[in-house]
Motif scaffolding. Sequence first.
Motif, PDB file in Angstrom:
ATOM      1  N   GLU A 255      45.101  49.389  40.395  1.00 19.57           N
ATOM      2  CA  GLU A 255      43.748  49.844  40.330  1.00 19.57           C
ATOM      3  C   GLU A 255      43.047  48.387  40.168  1.00 19.57           C
ATOM      4  O   GLU A 255      41.753  48.157  40.748  1.00 19.57           O
ATOM      5  CB  GLU A 255      43.512  50.412  39.226  1.00 19.57           C
ATOM      6  CG  GLU A 255      42.218  50.920  38.876  1.00 19.57           C
ATOM      7  CD  GLU A 255      41.770  51.855  37.888  1.00 19.57           C
ATOM      8  OE1 GLU A 255      40.679  51.919  37.131  1.00 19.57           O
ATOM      9  OE2 GLU A 255      42.596  52.853  37.971  1.00 19.57           O
ATOM     10  N   ASN A 256      43.534  47.470  39.512  1.00 15.71           N
ATOM     11  CA  ASN A 256      43.101  46.216  39.187  1.00 15.71           C
ATOM     12  C   ASN A 256      42.955  45.369  40.917  1.00 15.71           C
ATOM     13  O   ASN A 256      42.050  44.729  40.930  1.00 15.71           O
ATOM     14  CB  ASN A 256      43.807  45.236  38.312  1.00 15.71           C
ATOM     15  CG  ASN A 256      43.766  45.709  36.941  1.00 15.71           C
ATOM     16  OD1 ASN A 256      42.615  46.580  36.619  1.00 15.71           O
ATOM     17  ND2 ASN A 256      44.700  45.584  36.179  1.00 15.71           N
ATOM     18  N   GLN A 257      43.851  45.415  41.507  1.00 12.14           N
ATOM     19  CA  GLN A 257      43.737  44.798  42.919  1.00 12.14           C
ATOM     20  C   GLN A 257      43.154  45.273  43.756  1.00 12.14           C
ATOM     21  O   GLN A 257      42.856  44.848  45.016  1.00 12.14           O
ATOM     22  CB  GLN A 257      45.328  44.587  43.455  1.00 12.14           C
ATOM     23  CG  GLN A 257      46.038  43.710  42.176  1.00 12.14           C
ATOM     24  CD  GLN A 257      47.480  43.196  42.631  1.00 12.14           C
ATOM     25  OE1 GLN A 257      47.823  43.066  43.857  1.00 12.14           O
ATOM     26  NE2 GLN A 257      48.428  43.217  41.844  1.00 12.14           N
ATOM     27  N   THR A 258      42.688  46.688  43.697  1.00 20.37           N
ATOM     28  CA  THR A 258      42.056  47.396  44.844  1.00 20.37           C
ATOM     29  C   THR A 258      40.631  47.498  44.381  1.00 20.37           C
ATOM     30  O   THR A 258      39.930  48.285  45.240  1.00 20.37           O
ATOM     31  CB  THR A 258      42.748  48.609  45.035  1.00 20.37           C
ATOM     32  OG1 THR A 258      42.833  49.559  43.810  1.00 20.37           O
ATOM     33  CG2 THR A 258      44.206  48.561  45.737  1.00 20.37           C
ATOM     34  N   SER A 259      40.365  47.554  42.981  1.00 19.65           N
ATOM     35  CA  SER A 259      38.968  47.548  42.605  1.00 19.65           C
ATOM     36  C   SER A 259      38.568  46.488  41.908  1.00 19.65           C
ATOM     37  O   SER A 259      38.895  45.859  40.953  1.00 19.65           O
ATOM     38  CB  SER A 259      38.704  48.651  41.655  1.00 19.65           C
ATOM     39  OG  SER A 259      37.702  48.966  41.261  1.00 19.65           O
TER      40      SER A 259
END
Length: 464
Positions: free
Chosen positions: A333-337
């Motif tokens: 989630e952190n790397q895609t948002s």
Amino acid sequence: MDENYKIIEQVQEILRKKSLDGFEIFFTQSSHFDIESKDQKIETLKTSKYFGIALRILNQHRLGFSYTTLPNPSLSSGRSFFMKLDQIIEEAVESSRETSPDPYLDFSPPIGGLLPQLDIFDDQLGKISERVKIEKAKELERLVRSVAPEKIKKVRKATYQDSLFKTTLINSKGLFFSYDHSLASVSVTAVAEQGGESEMGWEFDVSHFFHDLNIEKVAQSAGGKALNRLGGKRIPSGVYPVILDNQVASEFLSLLAHSFLADQVHKGKSPLRGRKGERFFSPLLNIVDDGLYPKGISTSPIDREGMPSQRTPLVVQGEIRGFLYDLYWANRENQTSADSQVKSTGNSRRYGINSPPGIGISNIFIQPGDCPMAKLLEDLSQGIVVDEIMGLHTVDPISGDFSLGCSGDWIERGERVYPVKSIAIAGNLFELFQKVIGVGNDLRFFGGVGSPSLLIRELSISGS
């Protein structure tokens, strides 16, 4: 040197010689005791010991996994087992070549600081004799029959079980953690008969500690349930207010829990996606996932990949506050948002030694209110208390629609009038939790899921 540490050193030595991005070693060692009393004779008696080791490796961002088990931990000292270590390590490396690169895969960092001391291990359990444990099951059977000797003529599955576990987790980032925990449980099914009619009542107790088990309470409850179901009737179809007792409410919560898992949210399989900060449920509802909950059967200092366990509020006064993450889904989630800064909530779980860890609940529960059952019944006035549902596995956790067989009690003027059976309730899982207008003070856990009794404004009932 402890035999486990010899194995750890051997595995690490082999792994360090390979060109890997990282590795994780998971050990589990356990002993189990299981008996069933029937007619004051031991129907079954099983004892077992078990040792397992699972490996995860990262090879050019590709995950490899392998495992092995032994029926007796003492066998792990044999030469053949140490030879087998080379084999399972090679199997992990080989399996990584068959998977796709995944930049979100990682292992847990070393634990920073002290973890809370958890009271989850009974160091006396292994010293209690088999005779004492056998007598526990026999006494439970006797107590159930004594509830109503003229009506309770049969007792099915008066059981006692216990398990001792030792879990160790090591990885290439410097994590090295080990802990012990134990579980003991009793359960029984009473059969009440009257006028050719037969009804059953089941009850259990579980604890980390042997001496906390209350077989008297279990016997009274199982016998009482069986007796109370005699003489059941159907009611006319209609829309009625309903009380879900704490077991039934917990079963519905177990379905709802699916929607708080980050993988389901990310894949669009959770109706809660995009609703963080929204009051989606009844303002009376507060839902928590707590890996540190005192006496919870899923309580542990770390999760199954080594992240510290924690308490995570999911719903506060009906408002969606958060979701459950393991390390992988937090990274993803952190790397895609661009605006996301989530962390693992300590919700990595293993569903057996033969599969890698995945995301799951720990101890998830609805916080109790201040209403005793008598007050919920008074508020219900006329309607149904549902204490058993059938076919829960048929509910679609995404749509939430359900139609389930159930039984319980018909209530008038706040009093139980007669038992109800052969009816069905229908509705929607998410709407059900929006219609909560009363929360009991009788929180109880059934496995890793707990709830107090809940008063629901209305549900459709199919009867006569």
